[in-house]
Motif scaffolding. Structure first.
Motif, PDB file in Angstrom:
ATOM      1  N   THR A  44       0.889  -1.211   0.006  1.00  0.00           N
ATOM      2  CA  THR A  44       0.070   0.109  -0.071  1.00  0.00           C
ATOM      3  C   THR A  44       0.752   1.132   0.000  1.00  0.00           C
ATOM      4  OG1 THR A  44      -1.848  -1.186   1.233  1.00  0.00           O
ATOM      5  CG2 THR A  44      -1.747   1.259   1.503  1.00  0.00           C
ATOM      6  N   PHE A  45       1.936   1.265   0.968  1.00  0.00           N
ATOM      7  CA  PHE A  45       2.807   2.168   0.796  1.00  0.00           C
ATOM      8  C   PHE A  45       3.396   2.761  -0.334  1.00  0.00           C
ATOM      9  CE2 PHE A  45       7.331   4.035   1.724  1.00  0.00           C
ATOM     10  CZ  PHE A  45       6.961   5.144   2.396  1.00  0.00           C
ATOM     11  N   LEU A  46       3.751   1.591  -1.231  1.00  0.00           N
ATOM     12  CA  LEU A  46       4.429   1.730  -2.470  1.00  0.00           C
ATOM     13  C   LEU A  46       3.438   1.747  -3.754  1.00  0.00           C
ATOM     14  CD1 LEU A  46       7.227  -0.759  -1.878  1.00  0.00           C
ATOM     15  CD2 LEU A  46       7.425   1.771  -2.104  1.00  0.00           C
ATOM     16  N   ARG A  47       2.162   1.936  -3.470  1.00  0.00           N
ATOM     17  CA  ARG A  47       1.029   1.774  -4.343  1.00  0.00           C
ATOM     18  C   ARG A  47       1.383   0.614  -5.151  1.00  0.00           C
ATOM     19  NH1 ARG A  47      -0.006   5.095  -0.977  1.00  0.00           N
ATOM     20  NH2 ARG A  47      -0.635   7.339  -1.452  1.00  0.00           N
ATOM     21  N   LEU A  48       1.538  -0.460  -4.740  1.00  0.00           N
ATOM     22  CA  LEU A  48       1.782  -1.869  -5.504  1.00  0.00           C
ATOM     23  C   LEU A  48       0.433  -2.810  -4.998  1.00  0.00           C
ATOM     24  CD1 LEU A  48       5.457  -2.464  -5.352  1.00  0.00           C
ATOM     25  CD2 LEU A  48       4.160  -1.565  -7.522  1.00  0.00           C
ATOM     26  N   GLU A  49       0.396  -3.741  -5.952  1.00  0.00           N
ATOM     27  CA  GLU A  49      -0.473  -4.938  -5.305  1.00  0.00           C
ATOM     28  C   GLU A  49       0.410  -5.757  -4.255  1.00  0.00           C
ATOM     29  OE1 GLU A  49      -3.491  -5.755  -5.773  1.00  0.00           O
ATOM     30  OE2 GLU A  49      -3.818  -3.759  -6.772  1.00  0.00           O
ATOM     31  N   GLU A  50      -0.177  -6.312  -3.288  1.00  0.00           N
ATOM     32  CA  GLU A  50       0.522  -7.268  -2.422  1.00  0.00           C
ATOM     33  C   GLU A  50       1.204  -8.244  -3.269  1.00  0.00           C
ATOM     34  OE1 GLU A  50       0.188  -9.535   1.959  1.00  0.00           O
ATOM     35  OE2 GLU A  50      -1.507  -8.500   1.061  1.00  0.00           O
ATOM     36  N   ARG A  51       0.328  -8.786  -4.284  1.00  0.00           N
ATOM     37  CA  ARG A  51       1.009 -10.144  -5.033  1.00  0.00           C
ATOM     38  C   ARG A  51       2.236  -9.706  -5.653  1.00  0.00           C
ATOM     39  NH1 ARG A  51      -2.591 -14.119  -8.515  1.00  0.00           N
ATOM     40  NH2 ARG A  51      -0.705 -15.146  -9.594  1.00  0.00           N
ATOM     41  N   THR A  52       2.406  -8.366  -6.331  1.00  0.00           N
ATOM     42  CA  THR A  52       3.363  -7.860  -6.847  1.00  0.00           C
ATOM     43  C   THR A  52       4.568  -7.848  -6.102  1.00  0.00           C
ATOM     44  OG1 THR A  52       1.967  -6.537  -8.304  1.00  0.00           O
ATOM     45  CG2 THR A  52       4.399  -5.908  -8.424  1.00  0.00           C
ATOM     46  N   LEU A  53       4.390  -7.170  -4.939  1.00  0.00           N
ATOM     47  CA  LEU A  53       5.673  -6.963  -3.946  1.00  0.00           C
ATOM     48  C   LEU A  53       6.148  -8.511  -3.666  1.00  0.00           C
ATOM     49  CD1 LEU A  53       7.352  -5.063  -2.325  1.00  0.00           C
ATOM     50  CD2 LEU A  53       5.408  -5.171  -0.498  1.00  0.00           C
ATOM     51  N   ASN A  54       5.074  -9.321  -3.332  1.00  0.00           N
ATOM     52  CA  ASN A  54       5.536 -10.787  -2.894  1.00  0.00           C
ATOM     53  C   ASN A  54       6.276 -11.312  -4.029  1.00  0.00           C
ATOM     54  OD1 ASN A  54       4.294 -10.539  -0.538  1.00  0.00           O
ATOM     55  ND2 ASN A  54       2.483 -11.817  -1.141  1.00  0.00           N
ATOM     56  N   ASN A  55       5.869 -11.314  -5.213  1.00  0.00           N
ATOM     57  CA  ASN A  55       6.338 -12.001  -6.828  1.00  0.00           C
ATOM     58  C   ASN A  55       7.828 -11.176  -6.610  1.00  0.00           C
ATOM     59  OD1 ASN A  55       4.316 -13.542  -7.387  1.00  0.00           O
ATOM     60  ND2 ASN A  55       3.327 -12.011  -8.875  1.00  0.00           N
ATOM     61  N   MET A  56       7.960  -9.781  -6.414  1.00  0.00           N
ATOM     62  CA  MET A  56       9.414  -9.343  -6.565  1.00  0.00           C
ATOM     63  C   MET A  56      10.255 -10.005  -5.483  1.00  0.00           C
ATOM     64  SD  MET A  56       7.951  -5.382  -7.001  1.00  0.00           S
ATOM     65  CE  MET A  56       9.779  -4.565  -7.256  1.00  0.00           C
ATOM     66  N   ARG A  57       9.846 -10.217  -4.439  1.00  0.00           N
ATOM     67  CA  ARG A  57      10.572 -10.690  -3.314  1.00  0.00           C
ATOM     68  C   ARG A  57      11.150 -12.032  -3.636  1.00  0.00           C
ATOM     69  NH1 ARG A  57       7.204 -10.554   0.478  1.00  0.00           N
ATOM     70  NH2 ARG A  57       6.673 -12.584   0.720  1.00  0.00           N
TER      71      ARG A  57
END
Length: 80
Positions: A18-31
């Motif tokens: 939310t802070f980065l204005r991304l979907e949580e799934r996108t952040l998880n995939n990036m990780r």
């Protein structure tokens, strides 16, 4: 016992997204791919520090116009 609100610099994956204005799934995939902001584990839970998120965002600044980067503004104030 009254609940106490603690302002923490640590954000969950959902809060960081939310802070980065991304979907949580996108952040998880990036990780998962070894990309994206630095992350940590506390008690088995993935968390992000707010300063790591801000730093990652600054590293991904590709615009030509002025930046609202707080750190660079403070550094330039000392130049004469």
């Amino acid at each position: 016992m009254a609940q106490v609100s603690i302002e923490s610099p640590y954000l969950t994956a959902a809060e960081a997204a939310t802070f980065l204005r991304l979907e949580e799934r996108t952040l998880n995939n990036m990780r998962w791919r070894g990309e994206g902001p630095h992350w940590r584990k506390h008690g088995g839970k993935v968390i992000y520090h707010r300063l790591d998120l801000e730093g990652w965002s600054r590293e991904n600044d590709f615009g030509d116009g002025p930046s609202y980067d707080i750190k660079s503004k403070g550094e330039n104030d000392n130049e004469a």
